[in-house]
Design an enzyme around this catalytic site. Structure first.
Site, short mmCIF file in Angstrom:
data_model
loop_
_atom_site.label_atom_id
_atom_site.label_comp_id
_atom_site.label_asym_id
_atom_site.label_seq_id
_atom_site.Cartn_x
_atom_site.Cartn_y
_atom_site.Cartn_z
N ASN A 95 -64.68 -18.38 -9.42
CA ASN A 95 -65.22 -19.28 -8.40
C ASN A 95 -64.23 -19.41 -7.24
O ASN A 95 -63.02 -19.39 -7.42
CB ASN A 95 -65.65 -20.64 -8.97
N GLU B 142 -69.98 -16.23 -11.45
CA GLU B 142 -71.00 -15.24 -11.83
C GLU B 142 -71.51 -14.49 -10.59
O GLU B 142 -71.74 -13.28 -10.62
CB GLU B 142 -72.20 -15.90 -12.52
N CYS C 244 -69.84 -19.35 -6.93
CA CYS C 244 -69.68 -19.37 -8.38
C CYS C 244 -69.11 -18.04 -8.88
O CYS C 244 -69.33 -16.98 -8.26
CB CYS C 244 -71.03 -19.59 -9.07
N CYS D 46 -74.95 -22.24 -13.94
CA CYS D 46 -75.83 -23.12 -13.15
C CYS D 46 -77.17 -22.42 -12.93
O CYS D 46 -77.31 -21.20 -13.16
CB CYS D 46 -75.17 -23.48 -11.83
N1 THU Z 1 -69.23 -22.95 -11.26
C1 THU Z 1 -69.26 -21.61 -11.51
O1 THU Z 1 -68.40 -20.85 -11.05
N2 THU Z 1 -70.29 -21.14 -12.27
C2 THU Z 1 -71.27 -21.91 -12.81
O2 THU Z 1 -72.18 -21.39 -13.43
C3 THU Z 1 -71.22 -23.36 -12.68
C4 THU Z 1 -70.20 -23.89 -11.76
C5 THU Z 1 -68.14 -23.48 -10.40
C6 THU Z 1 -68.61 -24.00 -9.08
C7 THU Z 1 -67.50 -24.96 -8.75
O3 THU Z 1 -66.45 -24.22 -8.11
C8 THU Z 1 -67.00 -25.45 -10.08
O4 THU Z 1 -67.52 -24.56 -11.05
C9 THU Z 1 -67.45 -26.86 -10.43
O5 THU Z 1 -68.79 -27.00 -10.32
#
Ligand code: THU
Length: 134
Positions: A43, A56, A54, A88
């Site tokens: 992220n 992914e 994110c 998410c």
């Molecule tokens: N985040 C991800 O990288 N992947 C997900 O599937 C859920 C959330 C990150 C976004 C943000 O930088 C941190 O996690 C907190 O939400």
């Protein structure tokens, strides 16, 4: 090391490079393409919070940038047993776009301990796909 453990290890390693100064919730992701190759992402947050990316999404973009458009497995590493980083909704949809039928998603903590493992179709039932609902 089996294929899924290798994917989790790749996600664990790239998680160290996450840029998450705002949430302090670093996430690493690794996707395995159909030919077995692995792509990683972390992220990347931003002071203007909606601009954050994110893990992914970053891993999928890395795969697509090489010309590969089919993934068969995804590992996500973030959080812990009380706060597993289940993908998410937006990332579930992004995976769906490139997922082969039977694609498995595994969520692990920073020690590689599996917190969730299951089909993408369980995380995103009745998806909207490129050809409409599938
Ligand atoms: N985040 C991800 O990288 N992947 C997900 O599937 C859920 C959330 C990150 C976004 C943000 O930088 C941190 O996690 C907190 O939400």
């Amino acid at each position: 090391m089996d294929a899924m453990s290798e994917l989790i290890a790749a996600a664990c390693a790239v998680r160290e490079r996450a840029y998450a100064p705002y949430s302090r919730f670093p996430v690493g992701a690794a996707v395995r393409a159909e030919d077995g190759s692995v792509f990683v992402g972390c992220n990347v947050e931003n002071a203007a919070s909606p601009e954050g990316l994110c893990a992914e999404a970053a891993a999928i973009a890395a795969m697509v940038a090489t010309g590969r458009q089919k993934l068969i497995a995804v590992a996500v590493v973030g959080g812990d047993a009380t706060r597993p980083c289940l993908p998410c909704g937006g990332c579930r949809q992004k995976m769906q776009e490139f997922a082969a039928p039977g694609t498995v998603v595994v969520v692990a903590d920073g020690n590689g301990r599996i917190l969730y493992e299951g089909l993408l179709s369980r995380l995103l039932p009745m998806p909207f796909g490129p050809g409409g609902e599938q």
